[in-house]
Each structure stands twice: as C-alpha cells, then as structure tokens.
Design an enzyme around this catalytic site. Sequence first.
Site, PDB file in Angstrom:
ATOM      1  CE  LYS A  13      -2.411  -1.001   3.761  1.00 28.44           C
ATOM      2  NZ  LYS A  13      -1.867  -2.318   4.154  1.00 28.44           N
ATOM      3  NE  ARG A  87      -4.555  -1.658   9.742  1.00 29.06           N
ATOM      4  CZ  ARG A  87      -3.420  -1.074   9.343  1.00 29.06           C
ATOM      5  NH1 ARG A  87      -3.417   0.174   8.935  1.00 29.06           N
ATOM      6  NH2 ARG A  87      -2.304  -1.737   9.335  1.00 29.06           N
ATOM      7  NE  ARG A 126       7.224  -2.927   6.247  1.00 35.81           N
ATOM      8  CZ  ARG A 126       5.893  -2.867   6.117  1.00 35.81           C
ATOM      9  NH1 ARG A 126       5.350  -2.381   5.025  1.00 35.81           N
ATOM     10  NH2 ARG A 126       5.116  -3.292   7.095  1.00 35.81           N
ATOM     11  NE  ARG A 159       5.995  -0.872  10.675  1.00 38.74           N
ATOM     12  CZ  ARG A 159       4.910  -0.811   9.902  1.00 38.74           C
ATOM     13  NH1 ARG A 159       4.944  -0.180   8.742  1.00 38.74           N
ATOM     14  NH2 ARG A 159       3.790  -1.381  10.276  1.00 38.74           N
ATOM     15  NE  ARG A 170       1.497  -5.322  11.114  1.00 40.90           N
ATOM     16  CZ  ARG A 170       2.473  -4.886  10.314  1.00 40.90           C
ATOM     17  NH1 ARG A 170       3.694  -5.402  10.405  1.00 40.90           N
ATOM     18  NH2 ARG A 170       2.237  -3.944   9.439  1.00 40.90           N
TER      19      ARG A 170
END
Length: 215
Positions: A13, A87, A126, A159, A170
């Site tokens: 996204k 969300r 990431r 993160r 998640r």
Amino acid sequence: MRIVLLGAPGAGKGTQCKYIVEKYRLLHLSSGDILRRHRAQGTALGKKAQSYMDSGALVPDDIIIDMMIDEIARAPAGGYVLDGFPRTVKQAADLDKALESKKQKIDAILNLQVNEKIIVRRITGRRICPKCAAVYHVENLKPRVDGKCDKDGSLLLQRPDDTAEVVITRLKNYNEQTAPLVDYYKRKNTVFDIDANEEAENVRDLIFRKLAPLA
Ligand code: AMP
C-alpha cells in the site's frame, strides 16, 4: 480524487501510494505513518497507541477515527489517498458520515490482493528509516550503503511489528477486521481488485489503468 487503498499488511500500500500521489498530485495520508510520527514526538496519542501497535493489534477505533478525520479535514481540495485507514467497518462508516456531511464521497477503492507467503517475505525483510520513513528491503530494495538510509544516512531499523511473530497477529487481524471492508465498499462504491503479487512497477501500471478514466 479521493482514494482508499485496502490490502493486508505488506500488500504494498505504501509503495503504491507514493506512485499515485506523485502522478495525481494527491496528499498521502497513512494512518500508520501518522501514528509513528505521534510516537516519535511523544504525544499523548502516540503513547496511547504504542502498546497496540507493537503487539500487532489495531489501535481503538475512537482514537483512529478522530485522528484521521482531523487530518482529512485539513487536506487540500485536490484530494488524497488513504493508506491503512479505514481498517474496520466502524471506521469506514464514520468516514462515510463525515464525508457525506460535506457532500463528498470516496471515488475509488483499490483492493490490493497478495498471497500470504509473499506478504510474510515482504514484511520481515522490510527496513525503515526512523527519520524520513523511507522504506527498504533486505533483498529487493537494498540501500546503497548496507543498513543506512540513502536520503539522510540514518541507521535503518526493523519495525517492532514487522517480526515474523507479530506478522501472524497482524494478518489474523486483517482477515477478521479489515477484509470485511471489501464487501462493505462493494455495496456502494467502485472497488478495483488489483493483483499485487507482481513487482511494484507492474502493480503501479495496473492501478494507473484503472484510475485513468476517473482522473
Ligand atoms: P501500518 O503502518 O499501516 O501497518 O500500521 C501500523 C500499526 O498502526 C497497525 O498494526 C495498527 O496497530 C496501527 N494502525 C494503523 N492504522 C490503523 C487503523 N486504521 N486502525 C487501527 N489501528 C491502526
């Protein structure tokens, strides 16, 4: 143009938002980035959100809705892309109410669809720059100097919610709380399903083809 990007964590996204806002000159409103900014600045909101975020849980609706409706109210007339918000169905319904009161609506919803194996690889690899929020990947998008941001030289971090354990939570939250939004929007808005398993540039081209008639 007002656009919502839906998709599981790691669907791309943030990457696609950057392409869209650049081409159509829109404001990028990422709820995750706004929350991380609050945390970095040590605001009361950032402190409230911290434990939810680090465990992979969603921050309570009332906190997020107030924060995002306030950001949207300050957005320029040209429009925006919402990334990570709404969300939950409650967030979407409250957003609709706020827009309707101004005789506005979301013009397009882009639903990025990615298979879960690819998601886990993307998220756990990431790395982000804590200073400018630039995003890298240990295999697919390496910085020029190992472990350092190309833009400002800051040390790149993973993160806390991008670890393999938290990703599972998640994804579960996404499937239970966010995936139902696709049907919510399909009843009243234009939803484009996008195959986002491909390389970022190919996904971008698909999105641009869908958005072209609306621009
Ligand atoms: P993201 O950067 O979009 O993956 O968001 C990081 C974290 O921020 C999420 O795992 C949630 O804890 C929180 N968050 C971001 N957006 C929302 C939202 N719309 N509703 C609830 N929590 C959110």
